[in-house]
Design a protein around this motif. Structure first.
Motif, PDB file in Angstrom:
ATOM      1  N   ILE A 322       0.847  -1.195   0.000  1.00  0.00           N
ATOM      2  CA  ILE A 322       0.000   0.000   0.000  1.00  0.00           C
ATOM      3  C   ILE A 322       0.889   1.255   0.000  1.00  0.00           C
ATOM      4  O   ILE A 322       0.573   2.244  -0.677  1.00  0.00           O
ATOM      5  CB  ILE A 322      -0.972  -0.037   1.195  1.00  0.00           C
ATOM      6  CG1 ILE A 322      -1.926  -1.227   1.018  1.00  0.00           C
ATOM      7  CG2 ILE A 322      -1.757   1.254   1.312  1.00  0.00           C
ATOM      8  CD1 ILE A 322      -2.700  -1.603   2.252  1.00  0.00           C
ATOM      9  N   ALA A 323       1.998   1.183   0.735  1.00  0.00           N
ATOM     10  CA  ALA A 323       2.943   2.304   0.705  1.00  0.00           C
ATOM     11  C   ALA A 323       3.479   2.505  -0.715  1.00  0.00           C
ATOM     12  O   ALA A 323       3.586   3.640  -1.206  1.00  0.00           O
ATOM     13  CB  ALA A 323       4.088   2.043   1.682  1.00  0.00           C
ATOM     14  N   ALA A 324       3.754   1.403  -1.394  1.00  0.00           N
ATOM     15  CA  ALA A 324       4.254   1.505  -2.766  1.00  0.00           C
ATOM     16  C   ALA A 324       3.193   2.103  -3.685  1.00  0.00           C
ATOM     17  O   ALA A 324       3.507   2.860  -4.611  1.00  0.00           O
ATOM     18  CB  ALA A 324       4.674   0.117  -3.261  1.00  0.00           C
ATOM     19  N   LEU A 325       1.944   1.775  -3.417  1.00  0.00           N
ATOM     20  CA  LEU A 325       0.868   2.368  -4.226  1.00  0.00           C
ATOM     21  C   LEU A 325       0.880   3.891  -4.071  1.00  0.00           C
ATOM     22  O   LEU A 325       0.711   4.633  -5.039  1.00  0.00           O
ATOM     23  CB  LEU A 325      -0.486   1.782  -3.797  1.00  0.00           C
ATOM     24  CG  LEU A 325      -1.727   2.451  -4.402  1.00  0.00           C
ATOM     25  CD1 LEU A 325      -1.744   2.278  -5.926  1.00  0.00           C
ATOM     26  CD2 LEU A 325      -3.000   1.897  -3.801  1.00  0.00           C
ATOM     27  N   ASN A 326       1.139   4.350  -2.838  1.00  0.00           N
ATOM     28  CA  ASN A 326       1.217   5.797  -2.615  1.00  0.00           C
ATOM     29  C   ASN A 326       2.378   6.409  -3.385  1.00  0.00           C
ATOM     30  O   ASN A 326       2.277   7.531  -3.890  1.00  0.00           O
ATOM     31  CB  ASN A 326       1.355   6.099  -1.121  1.00  0.00           C
ATOM     32  CG  ASN A 326       0.004   6.359  -0.475  1.00  0.00           C
ATOM     33  OD1 ASN A 326      -0.924   6.821  -1.141  1.00  0.00           O
ATOM     34  ND2 ASN A 326      -0.099   6.040   0.800  1.00  0.00           N
ATOM     35  N   VAL A 327       3.483   5.667  -3.487  1.00  0.00           N
ATOM     36  CA  VAL A 327       4.620   6.171  -4.260  1.00  0.00           C
ATOM     37  C   VAL A 327       4.208   6.302  -5.726  1.00  0.00           C
ATOM     38  O   VAL A 327       4.439   7.322  -6.374  1.00  0.00           O
ATOM     39  CB  VAL A 327       5.839   5.247  -4.096  1.00  0.00           C
ATOM     40  CG1 VAL A 327       6.984   5.718  -4.978  1.00  0.00           C
ATOM     41  CG2 VAL A 327       6.266   5.180  -2.638  1.00  0.00           C
ATOM     42  N   VAL A 328       3.504   5.254  -6.232  1.00  0.00           N
ATOM     43  CA  VAL A 328       3.047   5.282  -7.635  1.00  0.00           C
ATOM     44  C   VAL A 328       2.089   6.453  -7.838  1.00  0.00           C
ATOM     45  O   VAL A 328       2.127   7.144  -8.853  1.00  0.00           O
ATOM     46  CB  VAL A 328       2.373   3.931  -7.995  1.00  0.00           C
ATOM     47  CG1 VAL A 328       1.670   4.027  -9.341  1.00  0.00           C
ATOM     48  CG2 VAL A 328       3.402   2.814  -8.006  1.00  0.00           C
ATOM     49  N   LEU A 329       1.226   6.674  -6.853  1.00  0.00           N
ATOM     50  CA  LEU A 329       0.247   7.757  -6.963  1.00  0.00           C
ATOM     51  C   LEU A 329       0.891   9.133  -6.828  1.00  0.00           C
ATOM     52  O   LEU A 329       0.231  10.142  -7.045  1.00  0.00           O
ATOM     53  CB  LEU A 329      -0.818   7.601  -5.871  1.00  0.00           C
ATOM     54  CG  LEU A 329      -1.880   6.524  -6.086  1.00  0.00           C
ATOM     55  CD1 LEU A 329      -2.599   6.232  -4.787  1.00  0.00           C
ATOM     56  CD2 LEU A 329      -2.877   6.957  -7.152  1.00  0.00           C
ATOM     57  N   GLY A 330       2.147   9.163  -6.433  1.00  0.00           N
ATOM     58  CA  GLY A 330       2.815  10.442  -6.213  1.00  0.00           C
ATOM     59  C   GLY A 330       2.331  11.127  -4.952  1.00  0.00           C
ATOM     60  O   GLY A 330       2.370  12.354  -4.839  1.00  0.00           O
ATOM     61  N   ALA A 331       1.853  10.335  -4.008  1.00  0.00           N
ATOM     62  CA  ALA A 331       1.277  10.920  -2.801  1.00  0.00           C
ATOM     63  C   ALA A 331       2.307  11.108  -1.703  1.00  0.00           C
ATOM     64  O   ALA A 331       1.994  11.690  -0.670  1.00  0.00           O
ATOM     65  CB  ALA A 331       0.153  10.024  -2.291  1.00  0.00           C
ATOM     66  N   VAL A 332       3.524  10.607  -1.916  1.00  0.00           N
ATOM     67  CA  VAL A 332       4.525  10.710  -0.848  1.00  0.00           C
ATOM     68  C   VAL A 332       5.260  12.033  -0.978  1.00  0.00           C
ATOM     69  O   VAL A 332       5.796  12.355  -2.044  1.00  0.00           O
ATOM     70  CB  VAL A 332       5.498   9.515  -0.899  1.00  0.00           C
ATOM     71  CG1 VAL A 332       6.517   9.620   0.220  1.00  0.00           C
ATOM     72  CG2 VAL A 332       4.739   8.212  -0.811  1.00  0.00           C
ATOM     73  N   GLY A 333       5.212  12.798   0.090  1.00  0.00           N
ATOM     74  CA  GLY A 333       5.876  14.103   0.065  1.00  0.00           C
ATOM     75  C   GLY A 333       5.113  15.111  -0.770  1.00  0.00           C
ATOM     76  O   GLY A 333       5.677  16.098  -1.228  1.00  0.00           O
ATOM     77  N   ALA A 334       3.826  14.859  -0.990  1.00  0.00           N
ATOM     78  CA  ALA A 334       3.047  15.778  -1.818  1.00  0.00           C
ATOM     79  C   ALA A 334       1.874  16.319  -1.019  1.00  0.00           C
ATOM     80  O   ALA A 334       1.465  15.735  -0.013  1.00  0.00           O
ATOM     81  CB  ALA A 334       2.532  15.056  -3.060  1.00  0.00           C
ATOM     82  N   ARG A 335       1.310  17.431  -1.499  1.00  0.00           N
ATOM     83  CA  ARG A 335       0.142  18.021  -0.876  1.00  0.00           C
ATOM     84  C   ARG A 335      -0.991  16.983  -0.901  1.00  0.00           C
ATOM     85  O   ARG A 335      -1.213  16.310  -1.903  1.00  0.00           O
ATOM     86  CB  ARG A 335      -0.252  19.249  -1.699  1.00  0.00           C
ATOM     87  CG  ARG A 335      -1.258  20.130  -1.067  1.00  0.00           C
ATOM     88  CD  ARG A 335      -1.329  21.442  -1.849  1.00  0.00           C
ATOM     89  NE  ARG A 335      -2.334  22.314  -1.252  1.00  0.00           N
ATOM     90  CZ  ARG A 335      -3.628  22.276  -1.565  1.00  0.00           C
ATOM     91  NH1 ARG A 335      -4.051  21.448  -2.497  1.00  0.00           N
ATOM     92  NH2 ARG A 335      -4.488  23.072  -0.962  1.00  0.00           N
ATOM     93  N   GLY A 336      -1.686  16.848   0.209  1.00  0.00           N
ATOM     94  CA  GLY A 336      -2.787  15.890   0.270  1.00  0.00           C
ATOM     95  C   GLY A 336      -2.325  14.456   0.391  1.00  0.00           C
ATOM     96  O   GLY A 336      -3.128  13.534   0.168  1.00  0.00           O
ATOM     97  N   GLY A 337      -1.057  14.242   0.703  1.00  0.00           N
ATOM     98  CA  GLY A 337      -0.558  12.871   0.795  1.00  0.00           C
ATOM     99  C   GLY A 337       0.172  12.634   2.105  1.00  0.00           C
ATOM    100  O   GLY A 337      -0.212  13.140   3.154  1.00  0.00           O
TER     101      GLY A 337
END
Lengths: 555, 420, 249
Positions: A322-337
């Motif tokens: 699931i953490a990797a999915l967030n990386v794919v989504l560009g949610a890590v270190g990003a606004r709203g993530g």
């Protein structure tokens, strides 16, 4: 004159009639009525001047803001404090009866050594002896408190300090591993998210700071035809969150990681995201099989979640997929993530269940009851309530709810750094002692909790950063003295740090992470950490059938 | 031993043949045990509270209320016979009047005793007189029942004073005579009070707007159940008197009243039952087609929960209403003792079933769409208190029968019937 | 000016957490009697879970907090009480229960179509010493009397006192908020004065999504519910046994 029976009768009748015209029978009737309305054995609340104090809930690390109604010097009612910028006036259901917890039948009130009554003196002797004989370990459930500082100082030359992170902190662990930034410094910027995909996390049922997401959901999603916040719940059971989610995806138990992989694959294959990361190892068919959903459903899910960016996936526990999915989504270190909220946080070492090579282990009362160390060391366990069987040699009664001064560091999922002080509002029974007090009695040079709090306040004042949220919102820079700032904090204000640095966190995926073990079976009950529920809560949940009481926690 | 038997016989009316004292005590013993159990159970309920019962927040009324309503309906024979004898001058019913008064007294005092256990704060029961809510059917019931119990006591007193030993006291004799002159007035007052509380007991449920199964439109402030309860009570009261008298005859092996009296009572009961059945049928049809649909409750849904299906409605109206009405009035069946008694038993069962349906089914049925149908089984404490009241009734009646002239009739009729 | 206090409960916002039940019970000194069963306990505020009976993606669930609806017309419980222990307060529209007057006949409980009345089957008990933690504003009810929601009347009382202390006749609406309303983390329970045209609640009750339960009985309850989902609104007047799956709580 001779008195006949007739005379007596006439006299009695006259007297009775006459009596009716006096207030006597009516007064007596009234008294009987009042007496029958007030049984002396019915418990009566103690009266006293009523006063409202601001404080923070210390039942879990989230430290929601509370308004505590005090009467006669005792807390008699709890409500949410609207001025708290994270919990925003909401509390989890337990909070409302938390002030009654101190009278719970399973409250610990005496020192116990292997099941027998002992004394603090003996416990002190035993612990001092252990400290002299070999390394000791202190295990902390709410790291980052002033007491945690005292623990760390105490073990510096005597052994090691370990923490037991909560589920929410564990869910952030993979980012910590990949970025090198401690997971305890990370949080979620949910306020700016457009879509939240939860993989079994009880988002509307006590997850994180309970009020934070429920307030957000109520304002931006609940009952709106076109919600600004899409809450998608992927979960095996039809939980409370699933029931109220914008969309609910039912999966097979343990299929959360597979679904995350499937969604990531679709996102990458269909170029729904800018990322070009490593492709997940599972094919869509395999995902469908493992998770018990159709491949079309996974495709639909992937397309749906990117429809309203920013998107963030929330795992219920440590789940690298699931953490990797967030990386794919560009949610890590990003606004709203996923964001980095604090700069200066040390990486704590997590406690393993198996502990070797220690002479003694001290477990703080903040450690969840289900953490049971496997060790041959002498175990000193602090607890306010008896959570059932334990392998601790020493069971030491700790202060209960609001009975001890503590500070409240940032909540595990918070996107902002916060700091608050929860002074003791209720008088603790004479028999209890906190772990920090116990250690101080052994090592009188040990720094005390109030000293650490003072140091931390001075630090905040010195840096002149952030704002103080109390009756008013005041920037720290406006404070003229540290005393003034400290006074406000002691009165229940919350310090909020500078806004998070979205760009401060980077995760690079070189390979799709190995799936780690089967995910925990979905937990229908919220992650409550107290070993016992307030009696009122247990009863109301039993009587309403609204929740099953957490297993083994309240018997 | 012999002297005690002798002592006892001094209390028994001259000329009346009664069984020996040991045999009488043997007869009372099991009932005394049941009564003691009942008193113990009632004590538990009073001491520990109503958590001793199986009633709950949904089933707020249980076995006891059913018992109260049933007993008061069956006890209606007392006021109704008095009304027939003294107001309508049907003197042929007089031989049974004393027995009817005792039955009525037992039923009402038993009902009030049970009510005192049934309320959560019995010590506050008198608040109803202190702060009465005149709009409440229960206020009317409380006032009328307590007043009527007083009337019944006054009617019972002359019977009591006619005991062989008590008569010897001159002042008692004068008092008894005075009371006796008052009896026709008491009969009138009793009839009026009974009319209202029998009706109010029906109204108790009929006014429940929130329970469409029980709610009825009516006349002025009284829902139709008000009148149906009066009718069913006076219809079943005489039948119950027949049953009680027949039971006493069976136990004592004596013919106590002329068979003609049974037929007379049966006929009255039957005619009234027929009127009741007709009224009840019309009421049911109006309720099913007008009252209930007007508040959006489809009639079928009252009958989807077992065991409360439509058969229960059929049983109530036809098997336990129309059938006994026919048997009690049709000369050929009414002239046969066995048929007459069967019919009387059916009539009493009918009124009990009616009270049961109204008290229990009303509460068991859901009102909100997401309510469920609930079941309730009385606890042993409830059942034992119930049993205690029945035992109390048997004991009081037995004592009254033994020592008081319950069936006053010409000499020679109160004789032993061979083979019975 | 007399008020008509009422509520709108937005069911689309209710997550069924139970905070309202807990806050209500703590505010009103409800004893956690260990031996009370789901049918003999005290839950003046009771959250019930209702599903549409569907399976998988068709499944919908809603949580419905049930409390005294404070019926305005022919209030079923008021007329039946033999000793005036229940009354509708004309100044507030609150249906008041006076435990000191109640003899515990439970007639009002059979009269209430919402099953919102509770009998004290048990003696009130708390763990030793806990009287100190009870709310001093609310008297403990003894065994054998009926109780129910009174819209936290004690809070209204202190709001009135506060207003009187400053010489005002009208209370400040912010001073009078029932415990459940205050506790709801999603603000699903809204409280206000229906007699006040400017109160947001007066507007909200006119929304097409707003409904009340069992209005067909003609008792004019003052607690409204709200949902955008048609099947939920249909629960208001549908007959039981018509397909919805229910669970107590």
């Amino acid at each position: 004159m001779k008195v006949t029976r007739r005379d007596l009768l006439v006299w009695s009748a006259g007297a009775t009639a006459g009596l009716l015209f006096t207030p006597v029978p009516w007064k007596l009737l009234d008294d009987v009525s009042i007496w029958s309305q007030n049984w002396p054995w019915i418990p009566q609340p103690t009266r006293g001047p009523v006063d409202v104090k601001l404080s923070f809930c210390t039942l879990c690390p989230n430290g929601c803001g509370m308004r505590v109604r005090m009467a006669g010097g005792w807390p008699v009612g709890v409500a949410g404090a609207g001025c708290h910028p994270v919990s925003r006036g909401a509390l989890c259901p337990l909070g409302f009866a938390a002030h009654q917890l101190n009278w719970h039948p399973r409250r610990l009130s005496r020192v116990c050594y292997r099941g027998n009554t002992s004394s603090w003196g003996e416990a002190r002797v035993a612990f001092t002896k252990a400290c002299g004989e070999g390394p000791i370990m202190i295990i902390d459930g709410h790291p980052g408190r002033a007491a945690s500082s005292a623990f760390e100082t105490f073990v510096q030359r005597r052994g090691s300090y370990r923490v037991v992170p909560g589920q929410e902190t564990r869910a952030l662990a993979p980012y910590g591993t990949w970025s090198g930034i401690p997971a305890a410094a990370l949080g979620y910027d949910l306020e700016n998210a457009g879509t939240i995909v939860s993989f079994g996390a009880p988002l509307l049922d006590g997850w994180g700071t309970p009020g934070r997401l429920t307030r957000l959901w109520a304002e931006r999603a609940a009952g709106l035809a076109d919600p600004q916040l899409h809450l998608i719940q992927v979960e095996p059971s039809f939980s409370r969150t699933a029931a109220r989610a914008w969309q609910y995806v039912t999966i097979r138990a343990g299929g959360e990681g597979a679904v995350a992989e499937g969604v990531a694959r679709v996102l990458l294959e269909e170029h729904l995201v800018p990322a070009r990361g490593p492709m997940p190892s599972l094919t869509l068919v395999e995902v469908a099989e493992q998770a018990g959903v159709s491949t079309d459903a996974i495709r639909d899910l992937a397309r749906t979640i990117v429809a309203r960016p920013p998107v963030v996936a929330v795992a219920d526990d440590n789940n690298p997929a699931i953490a990797a999915l967030n990386v794919v989504l560009g949610a890590v270190g990003a606004r709203g993530g996923i964001v980095r909220r604090s700069k200066h946080i040390r990486q704590d070492v997590c406690a393993e269940a198996a502990i070797r090579g220690m002479r003694a282990v001290l477990i703080d009362s903040t450690v969840p009851w289900d953490f049971v160390p496997q060790t041959d060391a002498e175990v000193f366990r602090f607890a306010a309530w008896d959570g059932g069987s334990t392998k601790a040699d020493w069971l030491l009664p700790a202060p209960g709810f609001l009975e001890d001064l503590t500070d409240v560091p940032t909540a595990p999922t918070s996107g902002m750094e916060t700091y608050a002080v929860a002074p003791s509002l209720a008088e603790a029974p004479t028999e209890v002692q906190s772990a920090a007090q116990f250690l101080s009695s052994i090592d009188p040079t040990l720094v005390t909790v109030d000293k650490v709090i003072h140091t931390r306040c001075s630090e905040i004042f010195r840096q002149r950063m952030g704002t103080l949220w109390g009756q008013d919102v005041t920037p720290v820079a406006k404070f003229v003295s540290v005393q003034k700032l400290e006074e406000e904090l002691w009165k229940g204000a919350v310090w909020i740090g500078e806004p998070h640095h979205a760009g401060g966190l980077r995760c690079q995926l070189n390979d799709w992470p190995e799936a780690i073990g089967p995910a925990r079976t979905s937990n229908a009950s919220p992650p409550w950490l107290v070993p016992v529920l307030p009696s009122l809560a247990s009863k109301l949940y039993q009587e309403s059938g609204l929740r099953e009481s957490p297993e083994g926690r309240s018997a | 031993m012999a002297s005690s038997v002798l002592a006892d016989s001094r209390w028994i009316a001259r000329g009346a043949e009664r069984t020996s004292l040991p045999q009488f005590l043997l007869w009372l013993a099991p009932w005394a045990v049941v009564l003691a159990a009942g008193v113990y159970a009632a004590g538990l309920c009073l001491f520990y509270g109503l958590n001793q019962t199986n009633m709950d927040n949904r089933f707020a009324f249980g076995l006891w209320i059913f018992l109260d309503l049933g007993m008061i309906a069956l006890g209606a024979g007392a006021f109704f016979t008095g009304f027939l004898v003294y107001i309508l001058k049907r003197v042929e019913l007089k031989p049974i009047l004393n027995s009817a008064v005792v039955v009525g007294f037992i039923c009402y005092s038993g009902a009030i005793a049970i009510l005192m256990i049934d309320v959560g704060q019995p010590l506050r029961a008198w608040f109803t007189f202190w702060h009465p809510n005149t709009h409440s059917m229960l206020t009317e019931v409380t006032f009328c029942i307590s007043c009527y119990l007083l009337v019944l006591s006054l009617e019972y007193l002359p019977i009591l004073l006619r005991n062989r030993q008590l008569r010897k006291l001159p002042s008692f004799l004068v008092f008894e005579h005075q009371l006796h002159n008052l009896v026709p007035v008491l009969a009138g007052v009793g009839a009026l009070l009974s009319f209202f509380h029998q009706g109010s007991l029906g109204g108790l449920y009929g006014v429940l707007r929130g329970r469409p199964f029980a709610f009825r439109e009516g006349f002025f402030i009284w829902p139709s159940t008000f009148f149906l309860f009066i009718l069913s009570a006076i219809a079943s009261g005489p039948s119950f008197l027949i049953l009680v008298t027949a039971a006493v005859e069976k136990v004592t092996g004596r013919r106590l009243v002329p068979q003609e009296l049974f037929r007379r009572l049966g006929f009255i009961s039957g005619v009234l039952l027929a009127i009741y059945v007709a009224a009840k049928s019309i009421d049911t049809l109006i309720w099913l087609n007008v009252t209930s649909p007007s508040v959006g409750f489809a009639p079928w849904q009252y009958y989807i929960y077992k065991p409360f299906g439509t058969p229960i409605l059929f049983t109530e109206i036809v098997l336990l209403g129309l059938l006994p009405a026919f048997l009690l009035t049709y000369p050929r069946s009414a002239s046969r003792r066995r048929w007459l008694l069967t019919a009387a038993a059916l009539a009493c069962a009918g009124v009990l079933l009616n009270r049961f349906v109204l008290t229990v089914q009303t509460l068991a049925l859901p009102t909100l769409a997401f309510d469920e149908f609930l079941q309730y089984t009385p606890s042993w404490q409830e059942a034992a208190s119930f049993g205690g009241v029945i035992a109390y009734g048997v004991i009081v009646y037995s004592l009254s029968y033994r020592y008081l002239p319950l069936f006053a009739q010409p000499k020679g009729q109160n004789t032993h019937v061979p083979g019975n | 000016m007399s008020a008509r206090y009422g509520m709108v409960i937005d069911l689309d916002r209710c997550t069924g957490c139970g905070a309202c039940m807990m806050a209500c019970a703590a505010e009103n000194n409800v004893p956690p009697v260990p031996r009370a069963t789901p049918r003999t306990g005290l839950t003046p505020m009771l959250v019930r879970k209702v599903s549409n009976g569907g399976e998988g993606v068709d499944r919908r669930e809603v949580f419905i907090p049930i409390m005294c609806m404070h019926c305005e017309r022919e209030t079923p419980c008021v007329g039946v009480c033999p000793q005036q222990a229940v009354e509708v307060d004309k100044a507030t529209g609150i249906v008041m229960q006076m435990p000191q007057r109640c003899l515990g006949c439970r007639y009002c409980m059979t009269a209430c179509p919402y099953h919102a009345r509770y009998f004290n089957w048990w003696d009130p008990q708390w763990p030793a010493g806990m009287e100190k933690a009870l709310n001093p504003g609310v008297a403990v009810r003894m065994r054998g009397v009926v109780e129910k929601c009174n819209l936290c009347h004690a809070r209204l009382h202190s709001a009135t006192q506060k207003a009187a202390a400053t010489g005002k006749r009208e209370i400040n609406p912010a001073d009078y908020v029932p415990a459940c309303v205050e506790a709801c983390p999603t603000a699903a329970i809204r409280f206000g004065n229906l007699a006040d045209k400017h109160d947001p609640l007066s507007l909200e009750v006119r929304s097409p999504d707003t409904f009340r339960f069992l209005t067909r009985l003609g008792t004019e309850p003052k607690v409204y519910y709200k949902s955008k989902e048609a099947w939920v609104r249909a629960l208001a007047e549908s007959n039981s046994g018509s397909g919805v799956e229910t669970k107590r709580g």
